[in-house]
Scaffold this motif. Structure first.
Motif, PDB file in Angstrom:
ATOM      1  N   ASP A 119       2.559 -14.272  -1.309  1.00  9.54           N
ATOM      2  CA  ASP A 119       2.853 -12.893  -0.906  1.00  9.54           C
ATOM      3  C   ASP A 119       1.830 -12.379   0.103  1.00  9.54           C
ATOM      4  O   ASP A 119       2.187 -11.679   1.056  1.00  9.54           O
ATOM      5  N   ARG A 128       8.375  -1.005   9.518  1.00  6.13           N
ATOM      6  CA  ARG A 128       9.416  -0.847   8.490  1.00  6.13           C
ATOM      7  C   ARG A 128       9.920  -2.184   7.969  1.00  6.13           C
ATOM      8  O   ARG A 128      10.269  -2.304   6.798  1.00  6.13           O
ATOM      9  N   SER A 129       9.947  -3.183   8.831  1.00  6.14           N
ATOM     10  CA  SER A 129      10.467  -4.492   8.419  1.00  6.14           C
ATOM     11  C   SER A 129       9.596  -5.147   7.347  1.00  6.14           C
ATOM     12  O   SER A 129      10.028  -6.068   6.672  1.00  6.14           O
ATOM     13  N   PHE A 186       8.094  -3.408   4.749  1.00  8.30           N
ATOM     14  CA  PHE A 186       8.043  -2.673   3.490  1.00  8.30           C
ATOM     15  C   PHE A 186       8.642  -3.415   2.311  1.00  8.30           C
ATOM     16  O   PHE A 186       8.121  -3.339   1.206  1.00  8.30           O
ATOM     17  N   GLU A 187       9.728  -4.115   2.506  1.00 13.48           N
ATOM     18  CA  GLU A 187      10.355  -4.816   1.384  1.00 13.48           C
ATOM     19  C   GLU A 187       9.381  -5.808   0.746  1.00 13.48           C
ATOM     20  O   GLU A 187       9.216  -5.845  -0.475  1.00 13.48           O
ATOM     21  N   ALA A 188       8.710  -6.597   1.573  1.00 11.10           N
ATOM     22  CA  ALA A 188       7.747  -7.575   1.055  1.00 11.10           C
ATOM     23  C   ALA A 188       6.555  -6.881   0.404  1.00 11.10           C
ATOM     24  O   ALA A 188       6.072  -7.311  -0.650  1.00 11.10           O
ATOM     25  N   GLU A 228       6.424  -3.873  -0.972  1.00 15.70           N
ATOM     26  CA  GLU A 228       6.820  -3.254  -2.239  1.00 15.70           C
ATOM     27  C   GLU A 228       7.061  -4.305  -3.317  1.00 15.70           C
ATOM     28  O   GLU A 228       6.706  -4.099  -4.478  1.00 15.70           O
ATOM     29  N   ARG A 229       7.663  -5.430  -2.943  1.00 17.51           N
ATOM     30  CA  ARG A 229       7.964  -6.482  -3.915  1.00 17.51           C
ATOM     31  C   ARG A 229       6.682  -7.005  -4.577  1.00 17.51           C
ATOM     32  O   ARG A 229       6.664  -7.285  -5.765  1.00 17.51           O
TER      33      ARG A 229
END
Length: 154
Positions: free
Chosen positions: A9, A116-117, A119-121, A123-124
């Motif tokens: 991560d 923005r691209s 954020f998913e990683a 947050e995960r």
């Protein structure tokens, strides 16, 4: 290293931050170039505005690079690295003042999309420190794009 984020991560986040860094540095260089070379009736106001913007971007590149290092990865630091990683096009020649403004709007919007691209990683894996950095960067780039865009309205 054990900060509660796995090595895999941290690698994904560091790679994403490297793209944010490359976009930010490329926008810094473009803004500084325009500061030096702007001409026309808006010279003084744009010259001063661009200086404020490139000064802020200079601070930002350090914060982003240090976050990458905090994740135990090396930050990109060469023109070749930045050219490979950025989504922002370099200016060709010295554009007119309004074109400079339009290119800087596009640059700030590009940094927003790149941030923005990620954020998913972020947050995960629960990387709140990077999420906070990205949120602050988004607020600044969105506001700066709005201010620049306002200069183009007729």
């Amino acid at each position: 290293m054990d900060i509660g984020i796995s090595n895999q991560d941290r690698t994904v986040v560091a790679e994403g931050l490297s793209r944010v860094l490359a976009d930010t540095y490329t926008l810094y260089l473009k803004t500084h170039n325009f500061h030096w070379n702007v001409t026309g009736p808006m010279f003084r106001s744009l010259h001063l505005m661009f200086e404020e913007q490139y000064t802020e971007l200079s601070t930002a590149v350090d914060l982003i690079a240090e976050r990458i290092r905090s994740l135990d990865h090396f930050a990109p630091g060469s023109y070749a690295d930045f050219a490979r990683l950025t989504s922002i096009e370099e200016a060709q020649g010295v554009p007119a003042a309004e074109e400079m403004i339009a290119q800087l709007v596009a640059g700030h919007e590009a940094v927003c999309r790149t941030a923005r691209s990620l954020f998913e990683a972020v947050e995960r894996c629960g990387d709140e420190a990077t999420a906070d950095l990205l949120t602050q960067r988004l607020q600044l780039h969105e506001k700066t794009a709005w201010m620049l865009r306002s200069l183009l309205v007729r």
